[in-house]
Scaffold this active site. Sequence first.
Site, PDB file in Angstrom:
ATOM      1  N   LYS A  70      49.925 -10.221  -2.821  1.00  0.00           N
ATOM      2  CA  LYS A  70      48.608 -10.031  -3.453  1.00  0.00           C
ATOM      3  C   LYS A  70      47.575  -9.633  -2.405  1.00  0.00           C
ATOM      4  CE  LYS A  70      45.818 -13.686  -4.143  1.00  0.00           C
ATOM      5  NZ  LYS A  70      44.452 -13.504  -3.615  1.00  0.00           N
ATOM      6  N   ASN A  71      47.565 -10.348  -1.283  1.00  0.00           N
ATOM      7  CA  ASN A  71      46.506 -10.107  -0.293  1.00  0.00           C
ATOM      8  C   ASN A  71      46.675  -8.797   0.465  1.00  0.00           C
ATOM      9  OD1 ASN A  71      45.280 -12.414  -1.073  1.00  0.00           O
ATOM     10  ND2 ASN A  71      45.736 -13.596   0.783  1.00  0.00           N
ATOM     11  N   ARG A 113      36.788 -12.695  -5.012  1.00  0.00           N
ATOM     12  CA  ARG A 113      35.984 -12.323  -3.841  1.00  0.00           C
ATOM     13  C   ARG A 113      36.464 -11.026  -3.212  1.00  0.00           C
ATOM     14  NH1 ARG A 113      33.152 -15.861  -1.184  1.00  0.00           N
ATOM     15  NH2 ARG A 113      33.731 -14.819   0.746  1.00  0.00           N
ATOM     16  N   CYS A 127      32.339 -20.496  -3.030  1.00  0.00           N
ATOM     17  CA  CYS A 127      33.481 -20.668  -3.924  1.00  0.00           C
ATOM     18  C   CYS A 127      34.044 -22.043  -3.682  1.00  0.00           C
ATOM     19  CB  CYS A 127      34.526 -19.583  -3.700  1.00  0.00           C
ATOM     20  SG  CYS A 127      35.459 -19.789  -2.207  1.00  0.00           S
ATOM     21  N   ARG A 154      32.075 -19.588   2.403  1.00  0.00           N
ATOM     22  CA  ARG A 154      32.715 -18.278   2.560  1.00  0.00           C
ATOM     23  C   ARG A 154      31.728 -17.113   2.569  1.00  0.00           C
ATOM     24  NH1 ARG A 154      38.266 -17.728  -0.802  1.00  0.00           N
ATOM     25  NH2 ARG A 154      38.754 -16.179   0.774  1.00  0.00           N
ATOM     26  N   PRO A 155      30.846 -17.089   3.560  1.00  0.00           N
ATOM     27  CA  PRO A 155      29.876 -15.997   3.605  1.00  0.00           C
ATOM     28  C   PRO A 155      30.534 -14.651   3.916  1.00  0.00           C
ATOM     29  CG  PRO A 155      29.743 -17.337   5.592  1.00  0.00           C
ATOM     30  CD  PRO A 155      30.733 -18.003   4.690  1.00  0.00           C
ATOM     31  N   VAL A 156      29.754 -13.575   3.747  1.00  0.00           N
ATOM     32  CA  VAL A 156      30.258 -12.236   4.087  1.00  0.00           C
ATOM     33  C   VAL A 156      29.371 -11.609   5.171  1.00  0.00           C
ATOM     34  CG1 VAL A 156      31.490 -11.707   1.946  1.00  0.00           C
ATOM     35  CG2 VAL A 156      29.015 -11.325   2.074  1.00  0.00           C
ATOM     36  N   ASP A 157      28.684 -12.482   5.939  1.00  0.00           N
ATOM     37  CA  ASP A 157      27.732 -11.982   6.938  1.00  0.00           C
ATOM     38  C   ASP A 157      28.391 -11.044   7.952  1.00  0.00           C
ATOM     39  OD1 ASP A 157      29.134 -14.335   7.620  1.00  0.00           O
ATOM     40  OD2 ASP A 157      27.737 -14.808   9.240  1.00  0.00           O
ATOM     41  N   ASP A 213      46.442 -20.811   3.619  1.00  0.00           N
ATOM     42  CA  ASP A 213      46.937 -20.660   2.247  1.00  0.00           C
ATOM     43  C   ASP A 213      48.226 -21.447   1.988  1.00  0.00           C
ATOM     44  OD1 ASP A 213      44.805 -19.074   1.646  1.00  0.00           O
ATOM     45  OD2 ASP A 213      45.897 -17.186   1.626  1.00  0.00           O
ATOM     46  N   ARG A 258      46.231 -15.855 -10.944  1.00  0.00           N
ATOM     47  CA  ARG A 258      45.582 -14.895 -10.041  1.00  0.00           C
ATOM     48  C   ARG A 258      46.539 -14.441  -8.947  1.00  0.00           C
ATOM     49  NH1 ARG A 258      40.712 -16.839  -7.081  1.00  0.00           N
ATOM     50  NH2 ARG A 258      41.120 -14.774  -6.235  1.00  0.00           N
TER      51      ARG A 258
END
Length: 417
Positions: free
Chosen positions: A22-23, A93, A117, A122-125, A304, A396
């Site tokens: 998936k990833n 995400r 989440c 879990r920022p996206v900075d 994970d 998912r």
Amino acid sequence: MEKLRIEGGRTLAGEVAIGGAKNAALPALAATLLTDGEVTLTNVPAVRDVDTTCRLLEQLGVEVSRPAPGVVVTRGQGPTGSEAAYDLVKTMRASFLVLGPLLARTGRARVSLPGGCAIGARPVDRHLAAMEALGAKLELHDGYVEATCDRLCGAEIAFDVPTVGGTENCMMAATLARGSTTLRNSAREPEIVDLAELLITLGAKIEGAGTDTITIEGVDELGGGSHAIIPDRIEAGTYLVAGALLGDDLTLTHCVTEHLQTVVDRVAATGVQIDASADRLTIRRAELHPVDVRTQPYPGFPTDMQAQFMLLMTQAAGSAVIRETVFENRFMHVPELHRMGADITIDGRNAVVRGPTALSSAHVMATDLRASASLVLAGLIAEGETVIDRLYHLDRGYENLEAKLAAVGAHVERFRE
Ligand code: UD1
């Protein structure tokens, strides 16, 4: 609402074929925004996040067809959309991965910020700082990143901590930038290497994927091509733990053992017998010894797999310490495992697991994808009937979960209530 009913205690024997990752599939699909050429992806897993990403691509003007199981064919027409809406990004995400490709291709993108989440802020900075370094102008309005640029320009980008999604977003954006980009302290996950291989097939010039320094020489355009997605190392790791608990020669096929070597080593250290070749693993359960793990970026022990390994340790004779260093709040499976009788104490980023504990069945709630996997494993060993609620988390990321488990002897069924 769909639920899973599991009757525990069955031995698992036979073969499980591991599906595509998936990833790796999600960034590969996002990468198709970079070209109008026809891209054929094979070994794409049948999971909900893939369906969601295909829908997003269609909204962005990509023609998507799925002519056979595991195959996705895309054809761009110069992306016509530029927006990834909150409704989608909040459920997945990884949809934030369209930011880099859209910017590189069309010079504009409006992508919802994912927000927090279940497993932490879990920022996206770091994604955003990297896009700015490549020359994008960013503004934040109404919870969206609104990004514009003329052609992106190659840059030197050093991540202060390795980020998988940040490395992918940036690598995709840089393929069409003017000049050369160097990414330092990049993530080294196999999924990054897989994405680089796809991009190279489409005409990108990338070196160093899989190391901490990646260089990308921008090209004017990308074409089409075919690419097979790598096997899912986390799905394989999850079935590996199932085999460690209940396997009487449970064999995993179609995996890349090298990608989950750290997990194989840790599980083998518990005393479980594992016969490994490059693409197959056969597992036989044994008396388990406690083994400590600490999650780390690849090639360390994957976050994970933390919840599944913790469940394994509930069956070991003694105490094991599981340390989560990647995400700050990734122990939500613990209260549910308590309800099944597990003896686990959380102290900051450490969880101390004392075993062996005979788990008892319960009605439990899935909280995120990998936490749900640990509940399924718990159900497989618990006495009696376990019901898992909020199955959509599992859907998912785990392909045909109940069919794969049933084929090797588990009593698992999906039902609606
Ligand atoms: C990816 C995986 C996810 C896995 C994770 C870590 C996909 C679709 N998801 O998530 O399954 O658990 O890698 O292996 O591939 N961070 C920041 N700022 C940023 C980006 C990240 O602070 O801009 C932090 C995160 O909060 C986290 C750490 O960096 O603490 C690692 O996150 P990252 O590697 O980016 O994970 P994802 O790409 O989101």
